[in-house]
Scaffold this active site. Structure first.
Site, PDB file in Angstrom:
ATOM      1  N   CYS A  86       0.831  -1.194   0.000  1.00 43.42           N
ATOM      2  CA  CYS A  86       0.000   0.000   0.000  1.00 43.42           C
ATOM      3  C   CYS A  86       0.879   1.263   0.000  1.00 43.42           C
ATOM      4  O   CYS A  86       1.497   1.560  -1.006  1.00 43.42           O
ATOM      5  CB  CYS A  86      -0.971  -0.037   1.179  1.00 43.42           C
ATOM      6  SG  CYS A  86      -2.389   1.071   0.997  1.00 43.42           S
ATOM      7  N   HIS A 196      -3.525  -5.717   1.176  1.00 41.00           N
ATOM      8  CA  HIS A 196      -2.887  -5.969   2.480  1.00 41.00           C
ATOM      9  C   HIS A 196      -2.925  -7.454   2.837  1.00 41.00           C
ATOM     10  O   HIS A 196      -3.809  -7.899   3.599  1.00 41.00           O
ATOM     11  CB  HIS A 196      -3.598  -5.171   3.570  1.00 41.00           C
ATOM     12  CG  HIS A 196      -3.333  -3.704   3.529  1.00 41.00           C
ATOM     13  ND1 HIS A 196      -2.262  -3.117   4.158  1.00 41.00           N
ATOM     14  CD2 HIS A 196      -4.008  -2.703   2.911  1.00 41.00           C
ATOM     15  CE1 HIS A 196      -2.284  -1.811   3.952  1.00 41.00           C
ATOM     16  NE2 HIS A 196      -3.333  -1.523   3.189  1.00 41.00           N
ATOM     17  N   GLU A 198      -1.140  -8.999   4.901  1.00 37.92           N
ATOM     18  CA  GLU A 198      -0.877  -9.193   6.333  1.00 37.92           C
ATOM     19  C   GLU A 198      -2.170  -9.203   7.145  1.00 37.92           C
ATOM     20  O   GLU A 198      -2.173  -9.632   8.305  1.00 37.92           O
ATOM     21  CB  GLU A 198       0.069  -8.109   6.859  1.00 37.92           C
ATOM     22  CG  GLU A 198      -0.521  -6.715   7.038  1.00 37.92           C
ATOM     23  CD  GLU A 198      -0.567  -5.886   5.769  1.00 37.92           C
ATOM     24  OE1 GLU A 198      -0.814  -4.664   5.868  1.00 37.92           O
ATOM     25  OE2 GLU A 198      -0.373  -6.440   4.664  1.00 37.92           O
TER      26      GLU A 198
END
Length: 222
Positions: A86, A196, A198
């Site tokens: 990002c 994302h 994660e």
């Protein structure tokens, strides 16, 4: 594998990234502050998401000129793997470590939702546990994720297999050219992506589709 997470004012996904790296590798990453120029001996450097320096000027433009990014560029030049997620992707582009540019979303609105991603290249250090063209889920949260490259650059990265992720099934949230969600450099060791991963690595997140990126690069596939 040893890893490091870069920390800059305004980044707010560093804790998420630290948690993901720790859970999957079994070892907490080193954290590196913006003014540090002597980076530790690591195998992987990650620049997380957020809003570095309030996204003033252009997203990532100020962060890309911080002392730590010169050190990251030096490590990358030596073959150390680098991931930017990002805002981290925006920073890598501004630093000249990846081709292309990120513009305002086509809607001119901040987008925060789940999208589908196609693994456009499964033969990379970041995607080798996925299957070619596999479709996975992944959340996005950004205002400036509209990837663009001029015709010559686009032809080159497409031909070289540098496009690693594409938005799939009509879920492109920002208008990115060719549905591009993530690209790597020519040498295949620097990756930038808007989604994302994660935030989708375990059941508590509602799924683990993002885990494969970390398992690939960390060599921790089950």
């Amino acid at each position: 594998m040893k890893s490091a997470v870069i920390q800059l004012p305004g980044l707010n996904r560093d804790r998420d990234m630290i948690a993901a790296l720790t859970k999957i590798s079994g070892k907490a990453p080193v954290t590196v502050w913006q003014t540090d120029t002597d980076l530790p001996d690591v195998d992987l450097i990650v620049i997380p998401g957020g809003f570095s320096y309030g996204d003033y000027l252009r997203c990532g433009a100020i962060a890309a000129r911080m002392p730590v990014m010169r050190a990251v560029a030096e490590k990358a030049a030596k073959g150390v793997k680098v991931i930017g997620v990002c805002n981290g992707f925006q920073i890598l582009l501004e630093a000249g470590l990846l081709p292309g540019a990120l513009m305002r979303n086509a809607s001119l609105k901040f987008v925060c939702r789940e999208v589908k991603l196609q693994i456009a290249n499964a033969n990379t250090a970041f995607t080798n546990v996925y299957q070619p063209n596999q479709i996975i889920r992944c959340p996005v949260a950004h205002h400036d994720g509209n990837y663009f490259a001029d015709a010559a650059t686009l032809e080159r990265i497409e031909g070289n297999g540098q496009v690693v992720f594409r938005y799939a099934d009509g879920t492109n949230p920002n208008g990115s050219i060719n549905d591009i969600a993530g690209v790597m450099n020519e040498n295949g060791h620097v990756l930038g992506l808007m989604p994302h991963p994660e935030n989708l690595i375990e059941a508590a997140h509602g799924g683990s589709d993002g885990r494969g990126l970390f398992e690939s690069v960390l060599g921790k596939a089950a």
